[in-house]
Design a protein around this motif. Structure first.
Motif, short mmCIF file in Angstrom:
data_model
loop_
_atom_site.label_atom_id
_atom_site.label_comp_id
_atom_site.label_asym_id
_atom_site.label_seq_id
_atom_site.Cartn_x
_atom_site.Cartn_y
_atom_site.Cartn_z
N GLY A 112 0.81 -1.21 0.00
CA GLY A 112 0.00 0.00 0.00
C GLY A 112 0.84 1.26 0.00
O GLY A 112 0.32 2.35 -0.18
N ASN A 113 2.15 1.15 0.21
CA ASN A 113 3.03 2.32 0.19
C ASN A 113 3.39 2.67 -1.24
O ASN A 113 3.53 1.81 -2.10
CB ASN A 113 4.33 2.05 0.95
CG ASN A 113 4.07 1.86 2.43
OD1 ASN A 113 3.11 2.39 2.97
ND2 ASN A 113 4.92 1.09 3.07
N ALA A 114 3.57 3.95 -1.48
CA ALA A 114 4.03 4.38 -2.81
C ALA A 114 5.49 3.95 -2.97
O ALA A 114 6.29 4.08 -2.05
CB ALA A 114 3.90 5.89 -2.94
N SER A 168 14.64 1.72 -0.56
CA SER A 168 15.54 1.41 -1.67
C SER A 168 15.48 2.44 -2.80
O SER A 168 16.31 2.42 -3.70
CB SER A 168 15.22 0.02 -2.23
OG SER A 168 13.89 0.00 -2.73
N ASN A 169 14.54 3.37 -2.74
CA ASN A 169 14.38 4.38 -3.77
C ASN A 169 15.56 5.37 -3.73
O ASN A 169 15.97 5.81 -2.65
CB ASN A 169 13.06 5.13 -3.55
CG ASN A 169 12.80 6.13 -4.65
OD1 ASN A 169 13.41 7.19 -4.66
ND2 ASN A 169 11.89 5.79 -5.55
N LEU A 182 15.78 8.52 -4.39
CA LEU A 182 15.44 9.80 -3.76
C LEU A 182 15.43 9.66 -2.24
O LEU A 182 15.94 10.53 -1.51
CB LEU A 182 14.10 10.32 -4.26
CG LEU A 182 13.64 11.63 -3.62
CD1 LEU A 182 14.64 12.75 -3.91
CD2 LEU A 182 12.25 12.00 -4.11
N THR A 183 14.88 8.56 -1.75
CA THR A 183 14.85 8.32 -0.30
C THR A 183 16.27 8.21 0.23
O THR A 183 16.59 8.76 1.29
CB THR A 183 14.06 7.03 0.01
OG1 THR A 183 12.76 7.13 -0.58
CG2 THR A 183 13.92 6.82 1.49
N LYS A 184 17.14 7.53 -0.50
CA LYS A 184 18.54 7.41 -0.08
C LYS A 184 19.23 8.77 -0.07
O LYS A 184 19.98 9.09 0.85
CB LYS A 184 19.29 6.45 -1.02
CG LYS A 184 18.90 5.01 -0.86
CD LYS A 184 19.69 4.14 -1.82
CE LYS A 184 19.30 2.69 -1.70
NZ LYS A 184 20.04 1.83 -2.63
N ALA A 185 18.96 9.59 -1.08
CA ALA A 185 19.57 10.92 -1.15
C ALA A 185 19.10 11.79 0.01
O ALA A 185 19.89 12.52 0.62
CB ALA A 185 19.24 11.57 -2.49
#
Length: 139
Positions: A8-10, A16-17, A19-22
């Motif tokens: 259910g999460n985007a 692991s995305n 953008l999330t890592k950045a």
């Protein structure tokens, strides 16, 4: 629905995305990045320093012929001075000729004036020349 994870999460919010890592990287280094953002004099990267220090790994084979640890230490000091001269736009030959002639008469308490950055401000415009250079200028 296409593009969403089964939980259910985007997918753009998954750890692991890229953008999330950045964003996590920026969050962990916030204090350091603020120094860069708040002070325009701070360089964006250290590539110029890494290029200046490249001569050290390139000379490792030559360091085998320093004959002693003291010789290798002196070579390291000399290479550090030459790299600092390059960083400040100083001709290292002119710097060494001047400092080696000046050092015997220079007060020990003012030795910091002979470091490349300070030398440039104090002596570069009126540096001492070697006898060889003086003779070549008269010929």
């Amino acid at each position: 629905m296409p593009g969403f994870a089964t939980s259910g999460n985007a997918p753009e919010l998954l750890p692991s995305n890229p953008l999330t890592k950045a964003l996590a990287y920026v969050h962990e280094r916030e204090a350091s990045l603020r120094v860069f953002l708040e002070n325009p004099g701070v360089a964006m990267d250290t590539n110029h320093l890494e290029r200046a220090l490249r001569v050290i790994p390139m000379g490792r084979k030559n360091h085998l012929f320093c004959w002693s640890e003291l010789g290798a230490e002196q070579l390291g000091i000399l290479q550090s001075l030459m790299a600092t001269c390059r960083l400040h736009g100083i001709n290292s030959y002119d710097y060494l000729v001047d400092v080696l002639q000046r050092v015997g008469r220079h007060p020990a308490r003012d030795v910091a004036a002979l470091t490349p950055r300070n030398w440039k401000a104090c002596f570069a415009d009126n540096s001492m020349r070697s006898d060889v250079m003086n003779e070549a200028a008269h010929d």
